[in-house]
Design an enzyme around this catalytic site. Structure first.
Site, PDB file in Angstrom:
ATOM      1  N   HIS A 236      36.509  35.299  38.964  1.00  0.00           N
ATOM      2  CA  HIS A 236      36.477  36.711  38.582  1.00  0.00           C
ATOM      3  C   HIS A 236      37.087  37.177  37.461  1.00  0.00           C
ATOM      4  CE1 HIS A 236      34.003  37.879  42.244  1.00  0.00           C
ATOM      5  NE2 HIS A 236      34.597  36.672  42.438  1.00  0.00           N
TER       6      HIS A 236
ATOM      7  N   HIS B 161      32.169  46.796  40.040  1.00  0.00           N
ATOM      8  CA  HIS B 161      33.277  47.575  39.997  1.00  0.00           C
ATOM      9  C   HIS B 161      33.978  47.751  38.602  1.00  0.00           C
ATOM     10  CE1 HIS B 161      33.826  46.187  44.351  1.00  0.00           C
ATOM     11  NE2 HIS B 161      33.105  47.137  44.354  1.00  0.00           N
ATOM     12  N   HIS B 162      33.776  46.660  37.760  1.00  0.00           N
ATOM     13  CA  HIS B 162      34.604  46.584  36.305  1.00  0.00           C
ATOM     14  C   HIS B 162      33.395  46.439  35.410  1.00  0.00           C
ATOM     15  CE1 HIS B 162      37.922  45.899  39.419  1.00  0.00           C
ATOM     16  NE2 HIS B 162      38.365  46.971  38.637  1.00  0.00           N
TER      17      HIS B 162
END
Length: 194
Positions: A153, A86-87
């Site tokens: 994360h 996602h990032h």
């Protein structure tokens, strides 16, 4: 030789994109400290995502042996490093794998290699856990497989909610572990011992 040429071309293309990104961030890519950053970053990213160029099943099949012994085999605390899809920020942690043999066992280092193949891709932790579980089950035709993954994360630590002490645990299991809470409990109890 073609593989080396292809990988060098890929790294150079990635480096060109990194150079543009660095410029878009407002930096001067001709500055001494940044002169080689695009190529270094490209090489690092290419190496860190080598799971795209590997086959977990093929790797695992190199070390399958006949086995009529243990009720359960556990390899715990296999460290891994991955990128959140996602990032594209790192997440990292440890995976423990348990399986119930069905006449076959796998060389222990191959379990770590299976983890690496799936971790070295753009990932989400939930899918990583499931892919490791499914691959071990497939290659061994095991009676049951269970995988637990605990990770931190950087997308939660560096951006967004910025929670430094958070971690995430995901669990996947199939076969006998799915139908027996006693087996799942035995696995988790075994993880407590060093």
């Amino acid at each position: 030789m073609n593989h080396v040429k292809d990988s060098n071309e890929t790294v150079e293309k990635i480096a060109a994109h990194f150079e543009e990104i660095i410029k878009l961030l407002g930096e001067d890519t001709s500055r001494e400290g940044l002169l080689k950053t695009p190529i270094r970053a490209a090489k690092a990213l290419y190496k860190s995502t080598k799971g795209y160029r590997a086959d977990a099943i093929e790797i695992a099949q190199q070390a399958i042996f006949e086995h009529a012994g243990s009720k359960m085999i556990i390899v715990k605390d296999i460290e891994f490093y991955s990128f959140c899809e996602h990032h594209i920020l790192p997440f990292f942690g440890r995976i423990s794998i348990g399986y119930i043999p069905n006449g076959k066992m796998i060389g222990l280092s191959k379990l770590a290699r299976i983890v690496n193949v799936y971790a070295q891709r753009l990932q989400v932790q939930e899918r990583l856990t499931a892919e490791v579980c499914q691959s071990v089950a497939k290659v061994l035709n095991a009676k049951g497989v269970i995988v637990v993954c605990n990770a931190q994360h950087l997308c939660m630590k560096m951006r967004g909610v910025e929670k430094q002490d958070s971690s995430t645990t995901t669990i996947d299991y199939i076969g006998d572990f799915e139908s027996s809470i006693d087996l799942r409990n035995e696995f988790f109890e075994s993880l407590k011992y060093s």
